[in-house]
Design an enzyme around this catalytic site. Structure first.
Site, PDB file in Angstrom:
ATOM      1  N   SER A 182       7.337  64.030 -10.730  1.00  0.00           N
ATOM      2  CA  SER A 182       7.454  62.657 -11.267  1.00  0.00           C
ATOM      3  C   SER A 182       8.859  62.359 -11.750  1.00  0.00           C
ATOM      4  CB  SER A 182       6.535  62.467 -12.469  1.00  0.00           C
ATOM      5  OG  SER A 182       5.235  62.565 -12.116  1.00  0.00           O
ATOM      6  N   ASP A 254      -1.469  59.068 -29.586  1.00  0.00           N
ATOM      7  CA  ASP A 254      -1.752  58.040 -28.588  1.00  0.00           C
ATOM      8  C   ASP A 254      -0.470  57.221 -28.375  1.00  0.00           C
ATOM      9  OD1 ASP A 254      -2.694  56.019 -27.013  1.00  0.00           O
ATOM     10  OD2 ASP A 254      -3.761  54.988 -28.635  1.00  0.00           O
ATOM     11  N   LYS A 321       0.650  51.093 -12.897  1.00  0.00           N
ATOM     12  CA  LYS A 321      -0.227  51.712 -11.887  1.00  0.00           C
ATOM     13  C   LYS A 321      -1.064  50.624 -11.216  1.00  0.00           C
ATOM     14  CE  LYS A 321       1.174  55.556 -13.831  1.00  0.00           C
ATOM     15  NZ  LYS A 321       2.165  56.431 -13.231  1.00  0.00           N
TER      16      LYS A 321
HETATM   17  C1  LIG Z   1       1.618  60.707 -14.781  1.00  0.00           C
HETATM   18  S1  LIG Z   1       1.528  61.709 -16.171  1.00  0.00           S
HETATM   19  C2  LIG Z   1       3.163  61.664 -16.783  1.00  0.00           C
HETATM   20  C3  LIG Z   1       4.108  62.514 -16.035  1.00  0.00           C
HETATM   21  C4  LIG Z   1       5.460  62.568 -16.706  1.00  0.00           C
HETATM   22  N1  LIG Z   1       6.121  61.272 -16.664  1.00  0.00           N
HETATM   23  C5  LIG Z   1       6.344  63.568 -16.038  1.00  0.00           C
HETATM   24  O1  LIG Z   1       7.309  63.169 -15.401  1.00  0.00           O
HETATM   25  O2  LIG Z   1       6.083  64.766 -16.156  1.00  0.00           O
HETATM   26  C6  LIG Z   1       0.687  60.693 -17.305  1.00  0.00           C
HETATM   27  C7  LIG Z   1       0.590  61.265 -18.693  1.00  0.00           C
HETATM   28  O3  LIG Z   1       0.194  60.229 -19.552  1.00  0.00           O
HETATM   29  C8  LIG Z   1      -0.568  60.801 -20.594  1.00  0.00           C
HETATM   30  N2  LIG Z   1      -1.329  59.721 -21.223  1.00  0.00           N
HETATM   31  C9  LIG Z   1      -2.243  58.895 -20.677  1.00  0.00           C
HETATM   32  N3  LIG Z   1      -2.694  58.025 -21.610  1.00  0.00           N
HETATM   33  C10 LIG Z   1      -2.026  58.326 -22.749  1.00  0.00           C
HETATM   34  C11 LIG Z   1      -2.044  57.777 -24.063  1.00  0.00           C
HETATM   35  N4  LIG Z   1      -2.818  56.752 -24.385  1.00  0.00           N
HETATM   36  N5  LIG Z   1      -1.202  58.305 -24.976  1.00  0.00           N
HETATM   37  C12 LIG Z   1      -0.380  59.342 -24.670  1.00  0.00           C
HETATM   38  N6  LIG Z   1      -0.337  59.889 -23.443  1.00  0.00           N
HETATM   39  C13 LIG Z   1      -1.149  59.391 -22.507  1.00  0.00           C
HETATM   40  C14 LIG Z   1      -1.412  61.843 -19.888  1.00  0.00           C
HETATM   41  O4  LIG Z   1      -1.816  62.838 -20.815  1.00  0.00           O
HETATM   42  C15 LIG Z   1      -0.431  62.378 -18.843  1.00  0.00           C
HETATM   43  O5  LIG Z   1       0.204  63.550 -19.297  1.00  0.00           O
END
Ligand SMILES: C[S@@+](CC[C@H](N)C(=O)[O-])C[C@H]1O[C@@H](n2cnc3c(N)ncnc32)[C@H](O)[C@@H]1O
Length: 370
Positions: A182, A254, A321
């Protein structure tokens, strides 16, 4: 030449066509879209050459879904002689700064790469013989996009308006120290949204950033390698290598509720380079906020608006998304919300990047000062 060919990610042909048709309509430029699923391109057909010529001036950076915009025509030829008809097609055009042999970004397209390479030599020679290839970056680029063994789209793109990359694709390598693939999404966003000078002005070593939905740390990595101090918010685990840099604080919270404790103490009311008066925080708690949380696009967009309203950041890059069917409609709605709710004159950029899949990347920030 009556056609505009728009290169895109396979599967996004109808969004690409719909976005361009909406733009053409704004210019009262009537035409229609031909888009077949999974071909990696859409064609906008105009009725008059002048219409296509006017649309050829649309800068690729102003389009979200298209990777490249080429103005020309689809031609068919015999396998016995492919070079002759292509050269004949551009007989009245030129000179060009370069010849780009391309194929759609699909498996079928890849199977034509060898033929495209083979044709590049006689085509270049033919163009050179006619004095049509001149190393001058102010000239248009000639594109020959092979669609089949017997068909190609032949056209031009305008310097300063086109993507400088073959197929409109910025190819990047995953750095070996990055904890996830990513990482390329944020790298590509930074490199494609800004010139080198603008990025250097907006992002400098020592700045503070917040990364929402950070784990395992691919985006945080891009900020850390540029010298920023990052608050990484996610309940998941961050890569140890990033924590060991001393530049990262991990908050298991969060992301939507994350609130930088420090608040801006003063706001500046100033006229920006684009002539608009804007209010902006003198000392924002973070210069950058980035977000890759998988959630509803509108929820993310409203969060961005709130971050700017609170003065919590001066620049934001977020991923929206798009798992829904009506992707173009959702993107339009989100862009309209941003334009309506942010201060008039803010910079908003959006792109379906090469490293984005079912998602687009959006930048919001203050314009540059004079
Ligand atoms: C696509 S991944 C991120 C990848 C990251 N940008 C990277 O380059 O490694 C999405 C992340 O969002 C986190 N996530 C989803 N909803 C969230 C929330 N409400 N608060 C914090 N983290 C959240 C998930 O735990 C996940 O690790």
């Amino acid at each position: 030449m009556k056609q505009i060919m728009l290169y895109c990610r396979a599967g996004f042909e109808s969004e690409t066509g719909a976005e361009f048709a909406a733009l053409a309509e704004k210019y009262e430029n009537w035409g229609y879209v031909r888009a077949s699923k999974d071909t990696g391109f859409a064609i906008y057909e105009t009725y008059q050459q002048e219409d296509a010529a006017a649309l050829a001036q649309v800068p690729i950076r102003s389009l979200i879904f298209a990777r490249q915009l080429v103005y020309g025509d689809t031609i068919n030829f015999d396998p016995e002689d492919r070079v002759g008809p292509i050269l004949a097609q551009v007989a009245e055009q030129g000179p060009f700064s370069e010849l780009r042999m391309e194929t759609p970004d699909t498996n079928e397209g890849k199977s034509l790469n060898r033929l495209a390479k083979k044709l590049a030599v006689p085509l270049s020679k033919g163009l050179q013989k006619q004095g049509k290839l001149i190393k001058d970056n102010s000239l248009p680029v000639l594109h020959v996009c092979l669609l089949a063994g017997t068909q190609a789209f032949v056209g031009v793109s305008e310097p300063g308006r086109h993507s400088p990359f073959v197929n409109g694709i910025m190819r990047l390598r995953v750095p070996s120290a990055a904890p996830s693939r990513s990482t390329l999404k944020l790298d590509e966003a930074l490199l494609s949204f800004f010139s080198e000078a603008e990025l250097a002005a907006r992002m400098t070593s020592g700045m503070k950033a917040v990364d929402l939905g950070a784990c395992p740390g691919g985006w945080t990595y891009q900020l850390v390698r540029r010298g920023l101090f990052v608050s990484s918010v996610d309940n998941g685990p961050m890569a140890d290598s990033l924590m060991e840099t001393g530049q990262v604080k991990h908050f298991r919270e969060d992301g939507f509720g994350f609130d930088p404790k420090r608040k801006p103490i003063s706001w500046i009311n100033r006229q920006f380079g684009n002539g608009k008066r804007l209010k902006w925080p003198e000392n924002a708690p973070s210069e950058w906020m980035v977000c890759d949380m998988a959630d509803k696009p509108r929820r993310v967009v409203h969060m961005v608006i709130d971050w700017f309203a609170q003065g919590n950041t001066r620049n934001a890059i977020v991923n929206l998304k798009l798992p829904m069917k009506a992707r173009w409609e959702e993107v339009q709605t989100c862009m309209n919300i941003l334009r309506d709710e942010l201060q008039d004159g803010m910079v908003i950029k959006a792109k379906h990047l090469y490293h984005d899949r079912e998602e687009i990347t959006v930048f919001v920030g203050y314009p540059k000062l004079n």
